[in-house]
Design a protein around this motif. Sequence first.
Motif, PDB file in Angstrom:
ATOM      1  N   HIS A  64       1.771  21.089  40.452  1.00 12.62           N
ATOM      2  CA  HIS A  64       2.854  21.284  41.626  1.00 12.62           C
ATOM      3  C   HIS A  64       3.468  19.883  41.877  1.00 12.62           C
ATOM      4  CE1 HIS A  64       4.727  21.524  45.481  1.00 12.62           C
ATOM      5  NE2 HIS A  64       3.761  20.753  45.893  1.00 12.62           N
ATOM      6  N   ARG A  65       2.555  18.909  41.927  1.00 10.51           N
ATOM      7  CA  ARG A  65       3.057  17.572  42.033  1.00 10.51           C
ATOM      8  C   ARG A  65       4.081  16.845  41.164  1.00 10.51           C
ATOM      9  NH1 ARG A  65      -1.370  13.228  44.005  1.00 10.51           N
ATOM     10  NH2 ARG A  65       0.755  11.949  43.630  1.00 10.51           N
ATOM     11  N   ALA A  66       3.763  17.475  39.984  1.00  6.68           N
ATOM     12  CA  ALA A  66       4.563  17.013  38.800  1.00  6.68           C
ATOM     13  C   ALA A  66       5.855  17.781  38.697  1.00  6.68           C
ATOM     14  CB  ALA A  66       3.706  17.090  37.427  1.00  6.68           C
ATOM     15  N   PHE A  67       5.609  19.318  38.834  1.00  5.66           N
ATOM     16  CA  PHE A  67       6.762  20.108  38.631  1.00  5.66           C
ATOM     17  C   PHE A  67       7.319  21.240  39.807  1.00  5.66           C
ATOM     18  CE2 PHE A  67       4.118  19.740  34.865  1.00  5.66           C
ATOM     19  CZ  PHE A  67       4.894  19.113  34.062  1.00  5.66           C
ATOM     20  N   LYS A  80      10.121  24.714  40.054  1.00  7.67           N
ATOM     21  CA  LYS A  80      11.262  24.356  40.055  1.00  7.67           C
ATOM     22  C   LYS A  80      11.969  23.279  39.098  1.00  7.67           C
ATOM     23  CE  LYS A  80      10.987  23.555  45.058  1.00  7.67           C
ATOM     24  NZ  LYS A  80      10.500  22.852  45.968  1.00  7.67           N
ATOM     25  N   LYS A  81      11.017  22.369  38.586  1.00  2.37           N
ATOM     26  CA  LYS A  81      11.603  21.496  37.494  1.00  2.37           C
ATOM     27  C   LYS A  81      11.122  22.035  36.147  1.00  2.37           C
ATOM     28  CE  LYS A  81      10.820  17.561  40.256  1.00  2.37           C
ATOM     29  NZ  LYS A  81       9.831  16.197  40.447  1.00  2.37           N
ATOM     30  N   PRO A  82      11.947  21.606  35.076  1.00  2.00           N
ATOM     31  CA  PRO A  82      11.570  22.098  33.792  1.00  2.00           C
ATOM     32  C   PRO A  82      10.096  21.691  33.399  1.00  2.00           C
ATOM     33  CG  PRO A  82      13.473  20.973  33.748  1.00  2.00           C
ATOM     34  CD  PRO A  82      13.078  20.994  34.957  1.00  2.00           C
ATOM     35  N   VAL A  83       9.237  22.530  32.581  1.00  2.00           N
ATOM     36  CA  VAL A  83       7.765  22.258  32.336  1.00  2.00           C
ATOM     37  C   VAL A  83       7.672  22.373  30.821  1.00  2.00           C
ATOM     38  CG1 VAL A  83       6.904  24.618  33.059  1.00  2.00           C
ATOM     39  CG2 VAL A  83       5.469  22.749  33.262  1.00  2.00           C
ATOM     40  N   SER A  84       6.834  21.730  30.240  1.00  2.00           N
ATOM     41  CA  SER A  84       6.232  22.080  28.994  1.00  2.00           C
ATOM     42  C   SER A  84       4.899  22.107  28.628  1.00  2.00           C
ATOM     43  CB  SER A  84       6.829  21.124  27.948  1.00  2.00           C
ATOM     44  OG  SER A  84       6.421  20.013  28.286  1.00  2.00           O
ATOM     45  N   VAL A  85       4.481  22.580  27.782  1.00  2.00           N
ATOM     46  CA  VAL A  85       2.931  22.632  27.661  1.00  2.00           C
ATOM     47  C   VAL A  85       2.497  21.075  27.604  1.00  2.00           C
ATOM     48  CG1 VAL A  85       0.994  23.029  26.211  1.00  2.00           C
ATOM     49  CG2 VAL A  85       2.659  24.847  26.791  1.00  2.00           C
ATOM     50  N   LYS A 113      -0.621  16.595  29.940  1.00  2.57           N
ATOM     51  CA  LYS A 113      -0.641  15.058  30.097  1.00  2.57           C
ATOM     52  C   LYS A 113      -0.948  15.170  31.822  1.00  2.57           C
ATOM     53  CE  LYS A 113       2.147  11.243  29.262  1.00  2.57           C
ATOM     54  NZ  LYS A 113       3.566  10.877  29.058  1.00  2.57           N
ATOM     55  N   VAL A 114      -0.529  15.813  32.476  1.00  3.71           N
ATOM     56  CA  VAL A 114      -0.725  15.907  33.962  1.00  3.71           C
ATOM     57  C   VAL A 114      -2.164  16.437  34.359  1.00  3.71           C
ATOM     58  CG1 VAL A 114      -0.380  17.402  36.239  1.00  3.71           C
ATOM     59  CG2 VAL A 114       1.796  16.119  34.758  1.00  3.71           C
TER      60      VAL A 114
END
Length: 341
Positions: free
Chosen positions: A144-147, A253-258, A263-264
Amino acid sequence: MKHRQYHVAIVGATGAVGIEMIATLEKRRFPVGKLTLLASARSAGKALKFRGRPVVVRELTKDAFIGVDIALFSAGGSISKEYAPAAVDAGAVVVDNSSAFRMDPSVPLVVPEINAADVRHHGGIIANPNCTTAITLMALHPLHRAFGVTRIFASSYQAVSGTGAKAIEELERQVSQTVRGKPITKEVYPHQIAFNVLPHVDSFLPDGYTNEEMKMQNEGRKIMGLPAFRASVTCVRVPVFRAHSIAVSAEFKKPVSVSAALKVLKRAPGLDVVDAPSSARYPMPLNVAGKYNCEVGRLRMDCAMKNGLCFWVAGDQLLKGAALNAVQIAEVLAGRWKNRT
Ligand code: A2P
């Protein structure tokens, strides 16, 4: 409340979580000057070991909290409602594992890796979250914090020890009755739990969800400080002794990738990434039982949702979902919290 040594009381000391609280205080070297163990009259006089020495269990009464600094409660909601105010009146800070105070706006609801700072606002009681919610958030919150999470769809696979010591006995007994060809006896669950799964954890609400299922949304909003968070969950009891697993599809909300998600998650405190499906490595309850860190794996892009990620998270619900989290909150109170496990 920064002392050198603390008088700690455990309410429900003889239960599945209480036993783990005693062991966790010892293993994490919490500075316990005195330990008071409380349970029902049935257990009074019984001795439990702490640091190799027997500590006699006393009956829970309202005057049992004199001199107590920190009281860890895990004897069910009605006991918390009745006795936590007496502990607070006696000057103790209560860390409550039940659902009694979790949604009270004046009570912080804390997973230290996520919102340790909320502990500061307590008025005597701090709530420990629902076990399935806490384990899910250990992976979801860093993402959540990242994306920026908007909503999740999830199913849980919950161990019988989440129901307590009697449910552990029920699974053992029913496994033995089944293999011996004897009639099955039921005391805890409405149906046989051995060799079965029950889509029923906690009581049903008028809309068809259970209380347990709605805790993910309600408690998740409070812990993450995210009032718009939505969670549609199916909670399932499975014939596993210990550790809960949760299959989650999360929309961001933001684009996410595996690779970005991995990394997160690799940097997230209290979490281990176990994600090598080609060599059959993924989180499993047997591997996280007795372990402080939760595990996350099976990461993949959600094929049914834009900006969606699927993952599988498992954790020991008696530890991160209960006793460990409670002791970590005590560590925050004592100024010993280092965001490590
Ligand atoms: P006891 O062992 O004396 O019944 P679990 O969740 O594993 O079933 O454990 C529940 C815990 O709560 C146990 O320690 C149990 O003590 C305690 N407990 C249950 N009812 C009461 C009560 N009326 N007063 C105090 N402790 C209670």
